[in-house]
Design a protein around this motif. Structure first.
Motif, PDB file in Angstrom:
ATOM      1  N   TYR A  33       7.415  -3.734 -46.135  1.00 34.78           N
ATOM      2  CA  TYR A  33       7.634  -5.041 -46.749  1.00 34.78           C
ATOM      3  C   TYR A  33       8.150  -4.852 -48.170  1.00 34.78           C
ATOM      4  N   LYS A  34       9.276  -5.476 -48.449  1.00 33.84           N
ATOM      5  CA  LYS A  34       9.825  -5.411 -49.805  1.00 33.84           C
ATOM      6  C   LYS A  34       9.016  -6.315 -50.716  1.00 33.84           C
ATOM      7  N   VAL A  35       8.698  -5.774 -51.885  1.00 30.21           N
ATOM      8  CA  VAL A  35       7.944  -6.560 -52.861  1.00 30.21           C
ATOM      9  C   VAL A  35       8.843  -6.881 -54.045  1.00 30.21           C
ATOM     10  N   ALA A  36       8.452  -7.900 -54.769  1.00 34.27           N
ATOM     11  CA  ALA A  36       9.226  -8.287 -55.950  1.00 34.27           C
ATOM     12  C   ALA A  36       9.185  -7.172 -56.993  1.00 34.27           C
ATOM     13  N   LYS A  37      10.309  -6.908 -57.613  1.00 31.71           N
ATOM     14  CA  LYS A  37      10.374  -5.861 -58.644  1.00 31.71           C
ATOM     15  C   LYS A  37       9.931  -6.433 -59.992  1.00 31.71           C
ATOM     16  N   SER A  38       8.700  -6.887 -60.034  1.00 31.77           N
ATOM     17  CA  SER A  38       8.209  -7.531 -61.262  1.00 31.77           C
ATOM     18  C   SER A  38       8.029  -6.530 -62.390  1.00 31.77           C
ATOM     19  N   LEU A  39       7.444  -5.348 -62.051  1.00 37.55           N
ATOM     20  CA  LEU A  39       7.182  -4.348 -63.087  1.00 37.55           C
ATOM     21  C   LEU A  39       7.125  -2.964 -62.437  1.00 37.55           C
ATOM     22  N   GLU A  40       7.995  -2.080 -62.877  1.00 35.41           N
ATOM     23  CA  GLU A  40       7.960  -0.701 -62.386  1.00 35.41           C
ATOM     24  C   GLU A  40       7.459   0.207 -63.498  1.00 35.41           C
ATOM     25  N   ILE A  41       6.428   0.978 -63.200  1.00 37.47           N
ATOM     26  CA  ILE A  41       5.896   1.964 -64.142  1.00 37.47           C
ATOM     27  C   ILE A  41       5.647   3.250 -63.359  1.00 37.47           C
ATOM     28  N   CYS A  42       6.382   4.292 -63.662  1.00 39.45           N
ATOM     29  CA  CYS A  42       6.246   5.538 -62.904  1.00 39.45           C
ATOM     30  C   CYS A  42       5.114   6.404 -63.462  1.00 39.45           C
ATOM     31  N   ASP A  43       3.946   5.811 -63.569  1.00 40.25           N
ATOM     32  CA  ASP A  43       2.748   6.514 -64.020  1.00 40.25           C
ATOM     33  C   ASP A  43       1.563   5.711 -63.500  1.00 40.25           C
ATOM     34  N   SER A  44       0.779   6.316 -62.598  1.00 40.18           N
ATOM     35  CA  SER A  44      -0.290   5.554 -61.949  1.00 40.18           C
ATOM     36  C   SER A  44      -1.371   5.111 -62.925  1.00 40.18           C
TER      37      SER A  44
ATOM     38  N   HIS B   8      -0.912 -12.217 -45.800  1.00 40.37           N
ATOM     39  CA  HIS B   8      -0.067 -11.347 -44.966  1.00 40.37           C
ATOM     40  C   HIS B   8       0.875 -10.575 -45.896  1.00 40.37           C
ATOM     41  N   PRO B   9       1.180  -9.303 -45.571  1.00 36.97           N
ATOM     42  CA  PRO B   9       2.070  -8.520 -46.451  1.00 36.97           C
ATOM     43  C   PRO B   9       3.426  -9.171 -46.708  1.00 36.97           C
ATOM     44  N   SER B  10       3.896  -9.970 -45.769  1.00 37.16           N
ATOM     45  CA  SER B  10       5.195 -10.627 -45.953  1.00 37.16           C
ATOM     46  C   SER B  10       5.176 -11.621 -47.110  1.00 37.16           C
ATOM     47  N   GLU B  11       3.976 -12.053 -47.530  1.00 40.52           N
ATOM     48  CA  GLU B  11       3.865 -13.013 -48.636  1.00 40.52           C
ATOM     49  C   GLU B  11       3.934 -12.348 -50.005  1.00 40.52           C
ATOM     50  N   LEU B  12       3.940 -10.997 -50.037  1.00 42.28           N
ATOM     51  CA  LEU B  12       3.948 -10.292 -51.322  1.00 42.28           C
ATOM     52  C   LEU B  12       5.191 -10.591 -52.155  1.00 42.28           C
ATOM     53  N   SER B  13       6.279 -10.936 -51.494  1.00 46.51           N
ATOM     54  CA  SER B  13       7.518 -11.234 -52.230  1.00 46.51           C
ATOM     55  C   SER B  13       7.376 -12.463 -53.130  1.00 46.51           C
ATOM     56  N   GLN B  14       6.311 -13.258 -52.902  1.00 47.40           N
ATOM     57  CA  GLN B  14       6.108 -14.469 -53.698  1.00 47.40           C
ATOM     58  C   GLN B  14       5.191 -14.230 -54.905  1.00 47.40           C
ATOM     59  N   TYR B  15       4.738 -12.984 -55.067  1.00 50.68           N
ATOM     60  CA  TYR B  15       3.796 -12.643 -56.139  1.00 50.68           C
ATOM     61  C   TYR B  15       4.420 -11.615 -57.097  1.00 50.68           C
ATOM     62  N   HIS B  16       3.867 -11.535 -58.293  1.00 55.11           N
ATOM     63  CA  HIS B  16       4.243 -10.457 -59.196  1.00 55.11           C
ATOM     64  C   HIS B  16       3.673  -9.158 -58.638  1.00 55.11           C
ATOM     65  N   CYS B  17       4.541  -8.180 -58.402  1.00 52.53           N
ATOM     66  CA  CYS B  17       4.103  -6.906 -57.837  1.00 52.53           C
ATOM     67  C   CYS B  17       4.448  -5.763 -58.788  1.00 52.53           C
TER      68      CYS B  17
ATOM     69  N   ALA C 239      -1.428  -8.355 -64.657  1.00 49.23           N
ATOM     70  CA  ALA C 239       0.026  -8.496 -64.572  1.00 49.23           C
ATOM     71  C   ALA C 239       0.508  -8.751 -63.144  1.00 49.23           C
ATOM     72  N   GLY C 240      -0.329  -8.453 -62.142  1.00 49.65           N
ATOM     73  CA  GLY C 240       0.108  -8.691 -60.771  1.00 49.65           C
ATOM     74  C   GLY C 240      -0.665  -7.849 -59.777  1.00 49.65           C
ATOM     75  N   ILE C 241      -0.037  -7.643 -58.617  1.00 46.82           N
ATOM     76  CA  ILE C 241      -0.643  -6.898 -57.508  1.00 46.82           C
ATOM     77  C   ILE C 241      -0.046  -5.500 -57.464  1.00 46.82           C
TER      78      ILE C 241
END
Length: 334
Positions: A240-251, A208-217, A262-264
């Motif tokens: 749904y808010k996701v964990a801020k594990s890694l932000e990269i502003c380049d697809s 479920h999308p609500s579980e994304l907070s428990q994963y590296h996103c 590294a994650g989802i």
């Protein structure tokens, strides 16, 4: 909104047109002041004009001396322009627009395609698609110049460019509705939620999308507007808010990070379609519908476009259509 009111006593102090035209630097000072009114900063206005801060300060002082009244409050950050300064800025801005429009109109009399085109392009389109198109255009027209800035945030500085190629989440597309630009959609792709098989084997798969907070996103605010991912089920949309594990502003880099385990990630489908087909990535949360990723072309209305700009815009659209026909928007091309 600036007021158009202006004290009559101060109007009388403005020098005559004859005096202004005899001063070769008057127009430069006025243009400097227009940039000053827009930015509120002497240093920013000086950078726009290509002069030192000391020269910009001197231009402002000379302009105030010529006119005979204060235009800019140097020690009041909340209200920089005086009433006279507001009036002058508004009036000269209109004059400047008329001059630019006149220049564009005169360019249509030339039979030679020439001029400078300023482009801001999102990284996902710039290297593999825009640059080859520009290269082919330059080969045909020797007197056309380009300045290209690669950024995902061109819309924020839209006044600085002639053409913007930018991506936006469909849920945020209303943010550019009020821009005085023509918007033309180049691509519309749904987002997909993906992870590497190795990551899912090690960490399990969210149901479920609500579980994304428990994963590296892994996310890009330039793609989604922040760390909230949209999902809909039975026509009910939720964020749904996701964990801020890694932000990269380049697809492209974001794709490589998810491939490395590294994650989802929540990416436009075309970016990862070949990886999904080959099994290098797996899609998850497939029951839920996602938002759409829009790649848009922004440009001025026809009355503000030079012949050169119109020519390149049409060529860009033609070449883009060929790219779509060939189906080469895929991960291996990024």
């Amino acid at each position: 909104m600036y007021s158009e009111s202006y004290p009559l006593a101060e109007v009388a102090s403005i020098p005559s047109a004859e005096h202004s035209l005899s001063d070769p630097y008057m127009m430069a000072r006025m243009l400097f002041f227009m940039h000053l009114g827009m930015s509120g900063s002497i240093s920013s206005a000086s950078e726009k004009m290509g002069v030192s801060i000391s020269s910009g300060s001197r231009w402002l002082a000379d302009l105030e001396k010529d006119i005979g009244c204060q235009l800019y409050r140097r020690n009041n950050k909340s209200q920089r322009l005086t009433e006279a300064g507001v009036y002058l800025h508004n009036k000269f801005f209109l004059i400047h627009e008329e001059v630019c429009q006149l220049k564009r109109a005169l360019s249509d009399f030339s039979t030679v395609n020439q001029g400078t085109i300023r482009i801001c392009c999102t990284p996902v389109y710039a290297g593999k698609f825009l640059i080859p198109i520009v290269a082919r255009y330059l080969a045909m027209y020797k007197r056309v110049n380009f300045t290209i800035n690669v950024s995902a945030f061109g819309i924020r500085s839209w006044k600085e460019y002639d053409i913007i190629i930018g991506a936006i989440n469909s849920l945020n597309s209303h943010h550019d509705d009020e821009l005085p630009l023509v918007r033309r959609n180049l691509m519309c792709e749904p987002f997909v939620t993906v992870a590497s098989p190795a990551y899912l084997a090690l960490n399990g798969e969210p149901k479920h999308p609500s579980e994304l907070s428990q994963y590296h996103c892994l996310y890009a605010s330039s793609l989604t507007g922040g760390n909230e991912w949209a999902y809909a089920l039975n026509d009910e949309r939720h964020f749904y808010k996701v964990a801020k594990s890694l932000e990269i502003c380049d697809s492209a880099l974001l794709r490589k990070a998810v491939m490395a385990g590294a994650g989802i990630a929540y990416l436009p489908r075309y970016v990862v379609q070949q990886d999904i087909n080959s099994g290098r990535l797996a899609t998850i949360l497939n029951r839920w519908k996602t938002s759409d990723w829009l790649l848009n072309l922004y440009y001025p209305s026809q009355r503000y476009m030079t012949g050169c700009l119109t020519s390149f815009k049409e060529y860009l659209l033609e070449q883009h259509a060929k790219v779509l026909e060939q189906g080469i928007f895929a991960a291996d091309t990024l």
